[in-house]
Design a protein around this motif. Structure first.
Motif, PDB file in Angstrom:
ATOM      1  N   GLY A   1       0.822  -1.212   0.000  1.00 33.95           N
ATOM      2  CA  GLY A   1       0.000   0.000   0.000  1.00 33.95           C
ATOM      3  C   GLY A   1       0.852   1.257   0.000  1.00 33.95           C
ATOM      4  N   LYS A   2       1.889   1.256   0.838  1.00 39.18           N
ATOM      5  CA  LYS A   2       2.767   2.428   0.910  1.00 39.18           C
ATOM      6  C   LYS A   2       3.543   2.609  -0.393  1.00 39.18           C
TER       7      LYS A   2
ATOM      8  N   LEU B   1       7.104   7.667   2.664  1.00 40.34           N
ATOM      9  CA  LEU B   1       6.512   6.342   2.447  1.00 40.34           C
ATOM     10  C   LEU B   1       7.541   5.294   2.041  1.00 40.34           C
TER      11      LEU B   1
ATOM     12  N   MET C   1       2.648   1.601  -3.367  1.00 36.94           N
ATOM     13  CA  MET C   1       1.713   2.047  -4.421  1.00 36.94           C
ATOM     14  C   MET C   1       1.420   3.539  -4.270  1.00 36.94           C
ATOM     15  N   MET C   2       1.220   3.956  -3.027  1.00 37.61           N
ATOM     16  CA  MET C   2       0.902   5.373  -2.814  1.00 37.61           C
ATOM     17  C   MET C   2       2.072   6.261  -3.272  1.00 37.61           C
TER      18      MET C   2
END
Lengths: 119, 140
Positions: free
Chosen positions: B37-38, B115, B40-41
């Motif tokens: 998730g991190k 991130l 991708m962000m």
């Protein structure tokens, strides 16, 4: 990406609940649309907006711009902007960018509605 | 070494394909689910920045993304031929300001920096290269 329904509004008590329906909030055009919608609600006299991000799995910082612009508009109108149902990744994004200090953030909509009604 | 790559024209209409590619590539490289998730962000930010800002409106250009895994590290490199821009030199925003004083932009680079494990930039042969590295602890 921009053709899908982006949000659905619902009136709950004295709160305008905005359910964001997209799984991915990454498109700059969607950000413009949501900015206009949220700012328009405050311009029309709504005093409390709760944005439900429960469906959203990915979110770009373009939408943090949206939320800051809407927050500024809420401040001008002496209104409130709050959020609920943030995923852990989005919660982390809010924390990194300091948005957790700017907005009321609730675990879920029942928690939010209960507390916002008393404010 | 297995490198997964995609190059597209830097157009808004191609962002969706790029985002989906990143998600599928991280899964294919077996990046830990807890870190995807991190990553991708951070990559969503990098790719969006290129598409929106790297090229003048009247100039076409490309955006490339290359991902590889080495042991417990994922390295992602975003490449464009646009104007020189070093995000690592961008000053950090003041995130303690109250809402009325908050600038509305500048959060994407700050987000990327925080991130990933490291963010590195270099320019070579007229290309911007942004290298994002995520390192995770080995288990077992």
């Amino acid at each position: 990406m921009s053709d899908a329904i982006l949000f659905i509004d619902e009136n709950r008590q004295d709160v305008k609940l905005v359910h964001v329906m997209a799984q991915r909030l990454l498109d700059p055009q969607q950000a413009d649309t949501l900015t206009r919608h949220l700012c328009g609600l405050f311009d029309s006299g709504v005093l409390c907006v709760l944005v439900d991000l429960g469906s959203v799995q990915r979110l770009s910082s373009i939408f943090f711009r949206t939320f800051i612009m809407a927050g500024k508009k809420a401040g001008e109108k002496k209104a409130k902007l709050a959020f609920c149902n943030l995923s852990s990744n989005i919660q982390e994004g809010f924390a990194i960018t300091g948005l957790t200090d700017l907005f009321l953030i609730y675990k879920n909509e029942n928690d939010a509605l209960g507390k916002l009604a008393g404010k | 070494m297995n490198v997964l790559s995609l190059e597209k024209e830097a157009l808004r209409d191609n962002l969706e394909e790029l985002f989906v590619f990143v998600e599928q590539a991280l899964a294919s490289l077996n990046a830990p689910v807890s870190d995807r998730g991190k990553m991708m962000m951070a990559l969503d930010e990098a790719l969006t920045n290129v598409v929106l800002y790297a090229y003048p409106e009247d100039q076409r250009g490309t955006v490339g993304i290359h991902l590889r895994r080495d042991d417990n590290t994922i390295t992602a490199e975003v490449v464009d031929h646009g104007k020189p821009f070093d995000p690592t030199a961008h000053p950090a925003p003041d995130i303690t300001l109250p809402i009325e004083q908050r600038p509305i932009g500048g959060l994407g680079i700050h987000l990327m920096r925080n991130l990933v494990s490291s963010l590195r930039y270099y320019r070579k042969n007229g290309e911007n290269h942004l290298v994002l590295t995520t390192l995770w602890e080995k288990t077992g």
